[in-house]
Design an enzyme around this catalytic site. Structure first.
Site, PDB file in Angstrom:
ATOM      1  N   LYS A   8       1.693  -4.473   3.501  1.00  0.00           N
ATOM      2  CA  LYS A   8       0.391  -5.043   3.066  1.00  0.00           C
ATOM      3  C   LYS A   8      -0.334  -5.645   4.266  1.00  0.00           C
ATOM      4  O   LYS A   8      -0.167  -5.173   5.382  1.00  0.00           O
ATOM      5  CB  LYS A   8       0.605  -6.059   1.946  1.00  0.00           C
ATOM      6  CG  LYS A   8       1.516  -5.532   0.842  1.00  0.00           C
ATOM      7  CD  LYS A   8       1.480  -6.360  -0.389  1.00  0.00           C
ATOM      8  CE  LYS A   8       2.533  -5.863  -1.354  1.00  0.00           C
ATOM      9  NZ  LYS A   8       2.365  -6.385  -2.690  1.00  0.00           N
ATOM     10  N   GLU A  94      -3.183  -3.046  -5.868  1.00  0.00           N
ATOM     11  CA  GLU A  94      -4.068  -4.040  -5.234  1.00  0.00           C
ATOM     12  C   GLU A  94      -5.380  -3.392  -4.828  1.00  0.00           C
ATOM     13  O   GLU A  94      -6.438  -4.021  -4.884  1.00  0.00           O
ATOM     14  CB  GLU A  94      -3.346  -4.673  -4.032  1.00  0.00           C
ATOM     15  CG  GLU A  94      -2.267  -5.636  -4.499  1.00  0.00           C
ATOM     16  CD  GLU A  94      -1.099  -5.791  -3.535  1.00  0.00           C
ATOM     17  OE1 GLU A  94      -1.205  -5.387  -2.364  1.00  0.00           O
ATOM     18  OE2 GLU A  94      -0.063  -6.319  -3.980  1.00  0.00           O
TER      19      GLU A  94
HETATM   20  C1  PEP Z   1       4.258  -3.287  -3.472  1.00  0.00           C
HETATM   21  O1  PEP Z   1       3.428  -3.924  -2.872  1.00  0.00           O
HETATM   22  O2  PEP Z   1       4.131  -2.060  -3.523  1.00  0.00           O
HETATM   23  C2  PEP Z   1       5.366  -4.013  -4.099  1.00  0.00           C
HETATM   24  C3  PEP Z   1       6.167  -3.354  -4.887  1.00  0.00           C
HETATM   25  O3  PEP Z   1       5.490  -5.349  -3.808  1.00  0.00           O
HETATM   26  P1  PEP Z   1       6.755  -6.306  -4.188  1.00  0.00           P
HETATM   27  O4  PEP Z   1       8.004  -5.550  -3.810  1.00  0.00           O
HETATM   28  O5  PEP Z   1       6.560  -7.520  -3.327  1.00  0.00           O
HETATM   29  O6  PEP Z   1       6.669  -6.579  -5.634  1.00  0.00           O
END
Ligand code: PEP
Length: 251
Positions: A8, A94
């Site tokens: 991210k 997101e």
């Molecule tokens: C993602 O961002 O694709 C994700 C699965 O995040 P997390 O593992 O932090 O839930």
């Protein structure tokens, strides 16, 4: 099997180099499972330099649907190829929630990725409200059918699908192995219908949503769970490597 880390909007250049080196030494040479890191755009080049020759691949977190032009702030598929990307994450929740991505834009990007020999990791998943209303199968079907429309795929390794229930991303709340198995089975049938039996059966379907070293094994052992898209736990080399080991054991 594939385990991909989605960093991210985290880690500047120095921190990206540090984590990449940590992952390379903690993971070693991947055995029987694909491994990929998806850093922010500005870290791609440096990350590739450290990954090159290790067997761990590079991915981006998004891209534009055109090759080039007046699209200030955007990054194209040829640019991603030029810095060594093999994968590109498309339609992450997101991006759908915060940047208005739609099934149609995801589809345009997926077509563009394939035409530049990038492997799209197409993300799908329902919100909590949709799950509570028992609409999750329908929502995911719409996302899969629209997102993958008109894609010409001659081998199952050309595309990856990630099921990421929105309510499980970054919340610490993981879907239960039964919920994951049910949805992955649903997605598998859709892929067989959209492409054909052989290609649809071979496409990796990743689970994403609060995967950690402590829950990865019970998820990866389920049918049609072909690895994970990892957010938070991918920011720690040891945790990420432990998740990769769970995938290697399940492979
Ligand atoms: C993602 O961002 O694709 C994700 C699965 O995040 P997390 O593992 O932090 O839930």
């Amino acid at each position: 099997m594939l385990v991909a880390g989605n960093w991210k909007m985290n880690l500047d250049l120095a921190a990206a180099r540090q984590l990449t080196s940590g992952v390379v030494s903690a993971v070693g040479t991947p055995k029987g499972t694909g491994v990929a890191l998806c850093p922010p755009f500005v870290d791609l080049d440096a990350t590739y330099s450290l990954l090159h020759g290790t067997g761990i691949r590079l991915g981006a977190q998004n891209m534009h649907e055109q090759d080039s032009g007046a699209f200030t702030g955007e990054i194209s598929a040829p640019m991603l190829r030029a810095v060594g990307c093999h994968y590109v994450i498309l339609g992450h929740s997101e991006r759908r929630q915060l940047f208005d991505e739609t099934n149609e834009s995801v589809n345009k990007k997926a077509l563009q990725a394939l035409s530049h020999r990038l492997v799209p990791i197409v993300c799908v998943g329902e919100s909590l409200e949709q799950r509570d209303a028992d609409r999750h199968n329908m929502v995911v079907e719409e996302q899969v059918r629209a997102g993958l429309a008109n894609l010409e795929v001659s081998s199952s390794s050309e595309i990856v699908v990630a099921y990421e229930p929105v309510w499980a991303i970054g919340t610490g709340r993981t879907a239960t192995p039964d919920q994951v198995q049910d949805m992955h089975g649903h997605i598998r049938s859709l892929l067989q219908d959209i492409f054909n039996e052989a290609i649809g059966s071979g496409i990796d379907i990743l689970y994403g949503g609060s995967v950690k070293p402590g829950n990865a094994a019970e998820l990866f052992e389920r049918p049609n769970v072909d690895g994970g898209l990892i957010g938070g736990a991918a920011l720690n080399a040891e945790d990420f490597a432990a998740i990769v080991r769970c995938a290697e054991e399940a492979a």
